[in-house]
Design a protein around this motif. Sequence first.
Motif, PDB file in Angstrom:
ATOM      1  N   HIS A   1      -1.764  53.798  71.023  1.00  0.00           N
ATOM      2  CA  HIS A   1      -0.327  53.702  70.739  1.00  0.00           C
ATOM      3  C   HIS A   1       0.167  54.942  70.018  1.00  0.00           C
ATOM      4  O   HIS A   1       1.216  55.487  70.334  1.00  0.00           O
ATOM      5  CB  HIS A   1      -0.039  52.483  69.852  1.00  0.00           C
ATOM      6  N   ARG A   2      -0.642  55.360  69.022  1.00  0.00           N
ATOM      7  CA  ARG A   2      -0.228  56.512  68.214  1.00  0.00           C
ATOM      8  C   ARG A   2      -0.117  57.766  69.085  1.00  0.00           C
ATOM      9  O   ARG A   2       0.821  58.552  68.951  1.00  0.00           O
ATOM     10  CB  ARG A   2      -1.239  56.717  67.076  1.00  0.00           C
ATOM     11  N   ARG A   3      -1.087  57.923  69.992  1.00  0.00           N
ATOM     12  CA  ARG A   3      -1.038  59.091  70.887  1.00  0.00           C
ATOM     13  C   ARG A   3       0.153  59.014  71.835  1.00  0.00           C
ATOM     14  O   ARG A   3       0.824  60.006  72.092  1.00  0.00           O
ATOM     15  CB  ARG A   3      -2.322  59.180  71.710  1.00  0.00           C
ATOM     16  N   ALA A   4       0.386  57.793  72.330  1.00  0.00           N
ATOM     17  CA  ALA A   4       1.506  57.623  73.259  1.00  0.00           C
ATOM     18  C   ALA A   4       2.835  57.935  72.578  1.00  0.00           C
ATOM     19  O   ALA A   4       3.766  58.428  73.212  1.00  0.00           O
ATOM     20  CB  ALA A   4       1.512  56.194  73.804  1.00  0.00           C
ATOM     21  N   LEU A   5       2.896  57.667  71.262  1.00  0.00           N
ATOM     22  CA  LEU A   5       4.136  57.961  70.524  1.00  0.00           C
ATOM     23  C   LEU A   5       4.524  59.430  70.680  1.00  0.00           C
ATOM     24  O   LEU A   5       5.699  59.768  70.866  1.00  0.00           O
ATOM     25  CB  LEU A   5       3.968  57.583  69.053  1.00  0.00           C
ATOM     26  N   ASP A   6       3.515  60.316  70.609  1.00  0.00           N
ATOM     27  CA  ASP A   6       3.809  61.752  70.783  1.00  0.00           C
ATOM     28  C   ASP A   6       4.494  62.012  72.123  1.00  0.00           C
ATOM     29  O   ASP A   6       5.484  62.734  72.204  1.00  0.00           O
ATOM     30  CB  ASP A   6       2.511  62.585  70.725  1.00  0.00           C
ATOM     31  N   GLN A   7       3.932  61.391  73.171  1.00  0.00           N
ATOM     32  CA  GLN A   7       4.517  61.572  74.505  1.00  0.00           C
ATOM     33  C   GLN A   7       5.933  61.009  74.563  1.00  0.00           C
ATOM     34  O   GLN A   7       6.833  61.634  75.116  1.00  0.00           O
ATOM     35  CB  GLN A   7       3.662  60.843  75.569  1.00  0.00           C
ATOM     36  N   CYS A   8       6.089  59.834  73.956  1.00  0.00           N
ATOM     37  CA  CYS A   8       7.386  59.153  74.069  1.00  0.00           C
ATOM     38  C   CYS A   8       8.477  59.859  73.281  1.00  0.00           C
ATOM     39  O   CYS A   8       9.641  59.846  73.670  1.00  0.00           O
ATOM     40  CB  CYS A   8       7.251  57.710  73.608  1.00  0.00           C
ATOM     41  N   LEU A   9       8.093  60.469  72.165  1.00  0.00           N
ATOM     42  CA  LEU A   9       9.092  61.218  71.394  1.00  0.00           C
ATOM     43  C   LEU A   9       9.643  62.365  72.227  1.00  0.00           C
ATOM     44  O   LEU A   9      10.814  62.707  72.143  1.00  0.00           O
ATOM     45  CB  LEU A   9       8.477  61.756  70.102  1.00  0.00           C
ATOM     46  N   LYS A  10       8.758  62.965  73.033  1.00  0.00           N
ATOM     47  CA  LYS A  10       9.203  64.065  73.889  1.00  0.00           C
ATOM     48  C   LYS A  10      10.271  63.608  74.870  1.00  0.00           C
ATOM     49  O   LYS A  10      11.148  64.371  75.239  1.00  0.00           O
ATOM     50  CB  LYS A  10       8.029  64.651  74.684  1.00  0.00           C
ATOM     51  N   LYS A  11      10.107  62.356  75.307  1.00  0.00           N
ATOM     52  CA  LYS A  11      11.044  61.853  76.325  1.00  0.00           C
ATOM     53  C   LYS A  11      12.317  61.265  75.734  1.00  0.00           C
ATOM     54  O   LYS A  11      13.226  60.884  76.466  1.00  0.00           O
ATOM     55  CB  LYS A  11      10.359  60.747  77.137  1.00  0.00           C
ATOM     56  N   LEU A  12      12.349  61.143  74.419  1.00  0.00           N
ATOM     57  CA  LEU A  12      13.480  60.462  73.784  1.00  0.00           C
ATOM     58  C   LEU A  12      14.777  61.256  73.983  1.00  0.00           C
ATOM     59  O   LEU A  12      14.801  62.455  73.794  1.00  0.00           O
ATOM     60  CB  LEU A  12      13.175  60.335  72.287  1.00  0.00           C
ATOM     61  N   PRO A  13      15.875  60.562  74.366  1.00  0.00           N
ATOM     62  CA  PRO A  13      17.152  61.285  74.494  1.00  0.00           C
ATOM     63  C   PRO A  13      17.563  61.900  73.152  1.00  0.00           C
ATOM     64  O   PRO A  13      17.212  61.367  72.095  1.00  0.00           O
ATOM     65  CB  PRO A  13      18.146  60.195  74.883  1.00  0.00           C
ATOM     66  N   ASP A  14      18.301  62.998  73.234  1.00  0.00           N
ATOM     67  CA  ASP A  14      18.659  63.744  72.030  1.00  0.00           C
ATOM     68  C   ASP A  14      19.322  62.913  70.946  1.00  0.00           C
ATOM     69  O   ASP A  14      19.020  63.056  69.773  1.00  0.00           O
ATOM     70  CB  ASP A  14      19.590  64.914  72.384  1.00  0.00           C
ATOM     71  N   ASP A  15      20.256  62.051  71.352  1.00  0.00           N
ATOM     72  CA  ASP A  15      20.987  61.323  70.309  1.00  0.00           C
ATOM     73  C   ASP A  15      20.053  60.396  69.536  1.00  0.00           C
ATOM     74  O   ASP A  15      20.169  60.243  68.329  1.00  0.00           O
ATOM     75  CB  ASP A  15      22.195  60.569  70.891  1.00  0.00           C
ATOM     76  N   LEU A  16      19.079  59.803  70.256  1.00  0.00           N
ATOM     77  CA  LEU A  16      18.147  58.919  69.562  1.00  0.00           C
ATOM     78  C   LEU A  16      17.148  59.732  68.733  1.00  0.00           C
ATOM     79  O   LEU A  16      16.729  59.317  67.667  1.00  0.00           O
ATOM     80  CB  LEU A  16      17.395  58.028  70.559  1.00  0.00           C
ATOM     81  N   ARG A  17      16.823  60.916  69.227  1.00  0.00           N
ATOM     82  CA  ARG A  17      15.905  61.752  68.450  1.00  0.00           C
ATOM     83  C   ARG A  17      16.541  62.143  67.112  1.00  0.00           C
ATOM     84  O   ARG A  17      15.891  62.189  66.083  1.00  0.00           O
ATOM     85  CB  ARG A  17      15.525  63.006  69.230  1.00  0.00           C
ATOM     86  N   ARG A  18      17.855  62.387  67.159  1.00  0.00           N
ATOM     87  CA  ARG A  18      18.536  62.725  65.905  1.00  0.00           C
ATOM     88  C   ARG A  18      18.475  61.565  64.917  1.00  0.00           C
ATOM     89  O   ARG A  18      18.387  61.765  63.713  1.00  0.00           O
ATOM     90  CB  ARG A  18      19.986  63.127  66.183  1.00  0.00           C
ATOM     91  N   VAL A  19      18.497  60.353  65.460  1.00  0.00           N
ATOM     92  CA  VAL A  19      18.376  59.182  64.589  1.00  0.00           C
ATOM     93  C   VAL A  19      17.005  59.182  63.917  1.00  0.00           C
ATOM     94  O   VAL A  19      16.879  58.948  62.709  1.00  0.00           O
ATOM     95  CB  VAL A  19      18.582  57.890  65.405  1.00  0.00           C
ATOM     96  N   VAL A  20      15.958  59.480  64.691  1.00  0.00           N
ATOM     97  CA  VAL A  20      14.603  59.534  64.122  1.00  0.00           C
ATOM     98  C   VAL A  20      14.549  60.588  63.022  1.00  0.00           C
ATOM     99  O   VAL A  20      14.045  60.344  61.923  1.00  0.00           O
ATOM    100  CB  VAL A  20      13.554  59.879  65.211  1.00  0.00           C
ATOM    101  N   VAL A  21      15.117  61.751  63.317  1.00  0.00           N
ATOM    102  CA  VAL A  21      15.069  62.847  62.345  1.00  0.00           C
ATOM    103  C   VAL A  21      15.759  62.443  61.042  1.00  0.00           C
ATOM    104  O   VAL A  21      15.249  62.669  59.956  1.00  0.00           O
ATOM    105  CB  VAL A  21      15.727  64.119  62.932  1.00  0.00           C
ATOM    106  N   ALA A  22      16.899  61.793  61.170  1.00  0.00           N
ATOM    107  CA  ALA A  22      17.625  61.383  59.965  1.00  0.00           C
ATOM    108  C   ALA A  22      16.881  60.292  59.209  1.00  0.00           C
ATOM    109  O   ALA A  22      16.737  60.346  57.995  1.00  0.00           O
ATOM    110  CB  ALA A  22      19.024  60.916  60.341  1.00  0.00           C
ATOM    111  N   ALA A  23      16.374  59.296  59.950  1.00  0.00           N
ATOM    112  CA  ALA A  23      15.786  58.122  59.302  1.00  0.00           C
ATOM    113  C   ALA A  23      14.426  58.433  58.685  1.00  0.00           C
ATOM    114  O   ALA A  23      14.037  57.834  57.694  1.00  0.00           O
ATOM    115  CB  ALA A  23      15.654  56.986  60.310  1.00  0.00           C
ATOM    116  N   TYR A  24      13.703  59.375  59.268  1.00  0.00           N
ATOM    117  CA  TYR A  24      12.347  59.631  58.784  1.00  0.00           C
ATOM    118  C   TYR A  24      12.209  60.990  58.136  1.00  0.00           C
ATOM    119  O   TYR A  24      11.142  61.566  58.092  1.00  0.00           O
ATOM    120  CB  TYR A  24      11.337  59.455  59.932  1.00  0.00           C
ATOM    121  N   GLU A  25      13.310  61.492  57.628  1.00  0.00           N
ATOM    122  CA  GLU A  25      13.267  62.758  56.910  1.00  0.00           C
ATOM    123  C   GLU A  25      12.385  62.595  55.675  1.00  0.00           C
ATOM    124  O   GLU A  25      12.509  61.622  54.933  1.00  0.00           O
ATOM    125  CB  GLU A  25      14.696  63.097  56.494  1.00  0.00           C
TER     126      GLU A  25
END
Lengths: 180, 515
Positions: free
Chosen positions: A110-134
């Motif tokens: 799962h942890r490895r797959a997370l790396d792959q999935c983050l790459k595929k994440l749309p930009d707007d959702l990626r920005r949410v990750v960046v903000a929430a997990y700063e």
Amino acid sequence: MSLESENNHYEQFVKLFSKHEPGLRRFVRSLVYSWDDVDDVMQNTGLVLWRKFSDFDPKTNFMSWASVVARFEVLTWKRDRARDRHVFDDDLISMLADETDAECEKLILHRRALDQCLKKLPDDLRRVVVAAYEPGVKLNEVAERIGSSATGFYKKLRRTRESLMVCIEAEVASQEGSVQ
Amino acid sequence: MNDSDFLTLLDKYLNEMLSKKEFAVFQEALKSSAERRSELIRYSQLDAGLMEEGNVLVADALNTVSAMVGRRNLPSIVPWLAVAAAVAISALSFFALTLRENTEPMAHGFAVLTRTVDPVWANEGFEVGSIVPKGSLQLESGSLQVEFFGGATLVMEGPGKLEILSASEAFCHSGKLRASVPPAARGFVIDTPNGKVVDLGTEFGLEVGDAGFPEVHVFEGEVEVHDSGGAVQTFYGGEAGKSDARFPADVESFLSTSDLNEEVIESVESKFAVWQRFSRQLSRNERLIAYFPMENPDLSRRRLFNEAPTGSEMDGAIVGANRVEGRWTGVGKGAVEFTPTGSRVRLAIPGEYESLTFACWVRIDSLDRQYNGLYLADSYQPGECHWQLQKDGRVLFSFLHSPKVNFKSLSPVVWDISKSGQWLHLAVTLDLEKQKVVHYANGEMIFDHPIGAKYRIDTTRFGSGELGNWGFPNTPDNEWFAIRNLNGRIDEFAIFADALDPAEILEMYTIGNPQ
């Protein structure tokens, strides 16, 4: 112990601990409510592991040894908590710890797959990750900063986690498929 | 409970937002279903995985381990940690790259405010160095110089109102301007209530009086004035005019960029002299532990002179850093720039103290590092402090309570890229009597942070430490160090053995402010 072998001992510990620290932290995260709790437990766990390190048999798996210590530390830490805190009871902690152990290989996938999935994440959702997990910033502080649109932010965060989970499970399933 | 209710609780659980009652319900739901426990485990691991990606482990790895085992006992692990750090970096690099792609720093605006003399703003003003967005610059009195990204420079004398429309266009509602338009900026336009002035590569003055008609004085080159009816008049060097009237251009009546520069220097010199008196008086203050006014850092001897009563024993050693111009333009006062990676000023402060104050003037060009050092104790033993800026523009003040207990106080954002190159006064007090940390920016209290009982300390220490960086290769076989150098300058740095009150901090800011 001579100074040199003492140094080797330190080095070996730090090497193993640093390597497994993220895995151990993920393990502890499954058992306690907040990131502050995780930090508290991890600090105690690190110290106990260091103190007991001479008992560790290098031929065995450090992670299994460490996760037993961490589980015990969660229970010890819990006993010092005031009753009104958000803490699972002993039974549930033990169940979760057993089940996390049993799933540990799959969880690594799962942890490895997370790396792959983050790459595929749309930009707007990626920005949410960046903000929430700063680093160093609490979620409620992030929401406070955002102000009136905080509700929308939490909704998006939930959607982000859910879509990452869907992606992770698909990714892991496809890997399992290819092994068969 | 249905699945959707459970997922809502799970989401709130991960956000640490469950009420006590909800937590109890959530716990029961988990106990009765292996499937739901599995859901919790998978989501918790996802949460932790995202936290890992969001974290830069390098600096923290050093902190965690040294705090855990005590760095003095670990002479040889640090080089190894550098390897661990490198591994952590490679694991993170994908994420860091994607972050960079999506969060390239952006600033907005059309011009830079480069000089002011005694400005009295009629609306919200700007600091020198600010990027000026669309909108108006309105002076009651004083004067300013604004440089458009398109290449034109305007000097404006108050009272007047100038509205910035784009990188090459402005609207002058009223007041007196002098425009300098090099060939690269040809075509620069100033609108007025009654007509439009189009510059064809030149230097000219413009005055818009109460009736809103432009009076144009061309000193050099060529200017077209388009009136509201569409008629065009052309003026050449030495010519001036208003409506149908024509007369010779009057160079003297418009403030030029070099006049303004002289005025700026005069004004800076008089303020500088006031600060010098204040600084000499301050250096006799018995509460000072160390005080570096940086009037003249001695570069040949690599020394930063301590002017506090504690004397030359506490002089700083300048390593790698450059001597540059300080916040007082043109008076020859120095400052220290920490831009080269290894730059630092080493300090050794013996003894034990109680309350403390740190104060400095800092010019941040950019926050490149996860942590950007102001003052950091080397080994971070209990009672020692770290004062630094986070990449996100917040000030982080922390002290170690005991080997595993770290107190952190994070201020609101004090800096973003739009403030690049501006001087900022920062201060923080650690008040052990009242057990609180207070952050200040430009003389104003911005955050008052009580210290929880768990973190109570009664003694502070310094030992060896440094300004402008952190990460000291502390044994001969260890040449690796963390990078926390500040991409910017520090001008004046003071450490007091007392928590200064807000009025004292405000005074340091007000007298020390060159603007």
